[in-house]
Design a protein around this motif. Structure first.
Motif, PDB file in Angstrom:
ATOM      1  N   THR A 373       0.846  -1.194   0.000  1.00 14.78           N
ATOM      2  CA  THR A 373       0.000   0.000   0.000  1.00 14.78           C
ATOM      3  C   THR A 373       0.881   1.243   0.000  1.00 14.78           C
ATOM      4  O   THR A 373       1.997   1.225   0.517  1.00 14.78           O
ATOM      5  CB  THR A 373      -0.920   0.014   1.233  1.00 14.78           C
ATOM      6  OG1 THR A 373      -0.114  -0.047   2.422  1.00 14.78           O
ATOM      7  CG2 THR A 373      -1.867  -1.179   1.215  1.00 14.78           C
ATOM      8  N   ASP A 374       0.382   2.336  -0.572  1.00 16.47           N
ATOM      9  CA  ASP A 374       1.166   3.570  -0.607  1.00 16.47           C
ATOM     10  C   ASP A 374       1.461   4.070   0.805  1.00 16.47           C
ATOM     11  O   ASP A 374       2.571   4.506   1.104  1.00 16.47           O
ATOM     12  CB  ASP A 374       0.432   4.653  -1.400  1.00 16.47           C
ATOM     13  CG  ASP A 374       0.374   4.339  -2.891  1.00 16.47           C
ATOM     14  OD1 ASP A 374       1.250   3.578  -3.364  1.00 16.47           O
ATOM     15  OD2 ASP A 374      -0.545   4.826  -3.563  1.00 16.47           O
ATOM     16  N   ARG A 476       4.946   5.131   5.358  1.00 14.30           N
ATOM     17  CA  ARG A 476       5.093   4.293   4.168  1.00 14.30           C
ATOM     18  C   ARG A 476       5.266   2.826   4.542  1.00 14.30           C
ATOM     19  O   ARG A 476       5.001   1.941   3.743  1.00 14.30           O
ATOM     20  CB  ARG A 476       6.290   4.770   3.342  1.00 14.30           C
ATOM     21  CG  ARG A 476       6.045   4.730   1.853  1.00 14.30           C
ATOM     22  CD  ARG A 476       7.162   5.366   1.094  1.00 14.30           C
ATOM     23  NE  ARG A 476       8.401   4.584   1.151  1.00 14.30           N
ATOM     24  CZ  ARG A 476       9.505   4.911   0.502  1.00 14.30           C
ATOM     25  NH1 ARG A 476       9.538   6.009  -0.230  1.00 14.30           N
ATOM     26  NH2 ARG A 476      10.600   4.176   0.591  1.00 14.30           N
TER      27      ARG A 476
END
Length: 517
Positions: A373-374, A476
């Protein structure tokens, strides 16, 4: 013999760019996988076989003797291109073996990517046929050879390919490839069709450019589709991936280590308030390595080189000596073994006190996990722990409280959401074997990674990276940090290990990916 298409003058800058991905192409039976793996080992780079990106349906069709159409190959090429882009973005050099028989296929993988260098393995029909007929256990049958040669479009001069004949042993092919890549596509004539030759005579050649390594030597491990990289600086874990998908938000070979990424925390994890503590009859002062909070943080071995003690295809052992010094007048011998297996990556840190006095001791490690995922907000987190440590403004524990009914309760999987975690958990729920498993899952729930706390671990810190100095790296990845003791254990004595002369402490944990990646 090896042949190299010299670059045409208009594309000189692109052709001369340092390679960070080498694309090894050729028909089935040309030796792409063998040469690619040997080349990756020679360079110390990652290796990937593009066949791994074929769908099961495509594999079955080829095994049945059915050639694939351009439409069949379209998602496969897209997956390979995405893998190449991830490598370039991470500045993590790699070799990938891929048939890429048609010019259009190679353009999809290399055009507009000056970091990609093309190596094409050339062999006669007779040679390739004999190889395929002697090959067993591969999904690609010999009867499809004619379709391969029908599709084959030899590289054109403007592709700047290193073309190497494969009528020689694989080691000789690799030596020729290294020589040509090291030549860096020397200046060409206006026609762009001149060739240069290289032979595998054992003469000294310059290897292809690798980015400078800010973290020293890079030791790569492989087991099936699993790959990991351990570095000389601090014995840190830089990278871990499965089937080309990174599972760590790590760092590139040419990047400095920031935020504690993958580092080993010896002889204490987390913080020591003011750097001051008393052990036995001595009052001791450690250097303040987190001066903004008046703390000594994460031990004394993060920024020293670790030496290579043992290495195999799927394991590496590194070690160092912690010598007596101001604030820690004790000697330790420390070894860290990283081992890849079918279940994942196991890390074992063993520290021994060879001295004649007792020594205070703690240990941890600081990996940042990612499930693709971002940001971490949508990832599903499970922390099977009943209590957490509350902390003061300096990040030091001031109490322990139940998680039930609080925002810190992740005993049942749920999205991290906007929670800002920098939280130490204890009261760990363990299985009959005494292990505890922290899980990070993709929002789909179809894949994820477990952190199994196996031995010598009583606490786990979970950190969403909200205070990292680099804004672009915040949230992140999720740091899941196994720890033998909590922050400030040198002062509080909580779960502190006292290593008597001759004693050893073992700290073991496992990164275990699961599901369909």
């Amino acid at each position: 013999m090896a042949r190299h298409h010299a670059r045409a003058e208009p594309q000189a800058s692109a052709a001369g760019a340092p390679a960070s991905v080498v694309l090894v192409t050729g028909v089935a039976g040309s030796g792409k996988s063998t040469v690619g793996l040997l080349l990756a080992d020679r360079l110390g780079w990652a290796y990937q076989d593009a066949d791994d990106f074929h769908t099961p349906a495509n594999r079955a069709r080829m095994a049945a003797g059915e050639a694939l159409s351009d439409e069949d190959r379209r998602p496969w090429l897209a997956a390979v291109a995405a893998w190449i882009d991830r490598r370039i973005a991470a500045r993590d050099p790699a070799v990938i073996a891929c048939s890429a028989l048609k010019r259009a296929y190679r353009d999809q993988l290399a055009a507009g990517r000056p970091e990609v260098r093309l190596v094409h393995l050339h062999g006669s029909r007779q040679l390739i046929r004999s190889r395929l007929q002697s090959r067993h256990g591969h999904f690609f049958p010999a009867q499809l050879l004619e379709s391969q040669f029908a599709d084959l479009q030899e590289p054109e001069p403007d592709e700047h390919a290193c073309v190497v004949d494969v009528d020689q042993p694989p080691e000789a092919v690799v030596t020729a490839v290294v020589a040509l890549l090291g030549a860096g596509s020397g200046t060409g004539t206006g026609s762009g069709t001149d060739t240069a030759t290289a032979t595998a005579t054992g003469t000294d050649t310059e290897e292809p450019h690798m980015p400078p390594t800010a973290s020293g030597e890079q030791w790569r491990l492989r087991h099936g589709t699993h790959e990991a990289v351990v570095v000389e600086l601090g014995g840190a874990l830089r990278h871990y991936e499965v089937a080309g998908r990174p599972l760590l938000d790590g760092f590139a070979a040419d990047e400095p280590i920031t935020g504690g990424r993958g580092q080993l925390l010896v002889p204490w994890p987390n913080r020591v308030g003011g750097g001051r503590y008393r052990f036995g009859t001595e009052d001791l002062q450690l250097p303040l390595t987190e001066p903004e909070n008046d703390n000594a943080i994460h031990g004394l071995l993060r920024w020293v080189p670790w030496r290579l003690l043992a290495r195999s295809e799927d394991a590496v052992t590194v070690g160092t000596t912690l010598f007596p010094q101001p604030g820690y007048p004790y000697r330790l011998e420390v070894r860290a073994e990283y081992r890849l297996g079918p279940e994942g990556l196991e890390t074992t840190v063993t520290s021994t006190n060879p001295g004649d006095t007792a020594a205070p001791y703690g240990v941890g490690q600081h990996p940042y996990l990612t499930v693709g995922t971002d940001l971490v907000d949508t990832a599903l987190l499970t922390v099977p722990a009943g209590r957490r440590l509350s902390t003061d403004a300096h990040g030091l524990p001031i109490g322990e409280e139940p998680v039930e009914g609080t925002a810190y309760d992740f005993r049942t999987a749920r999205p991290i959401g906007e929670e800002q975690l920098d939280t130490a958990y204890t009261g760990l729920d363990r299985d009959p074997a005494g292990h505890c498993t922290v899980r990070l899952a993709h929002p789909s729930g179809r894949h994820g990674i477990d952190v199994r706390l196996v031995e010598g671990i009583r606490y786990v810190q979970v950190y969403t990276g909200d205070t990292l100095p680099e804004p672009g790296r915040r949230r992140r990845g999720v740091a899941v940090e196994p720890m033998s003791c909590p922050a400030d254990a040198f002062r509080s004595g909580t779960a502190l290990t006292v290593l008597q002369p001759g004693d050893s402490h073992v700290f073991r944990w496992v990164l275990a990916p699961w599901g369909s990646w």
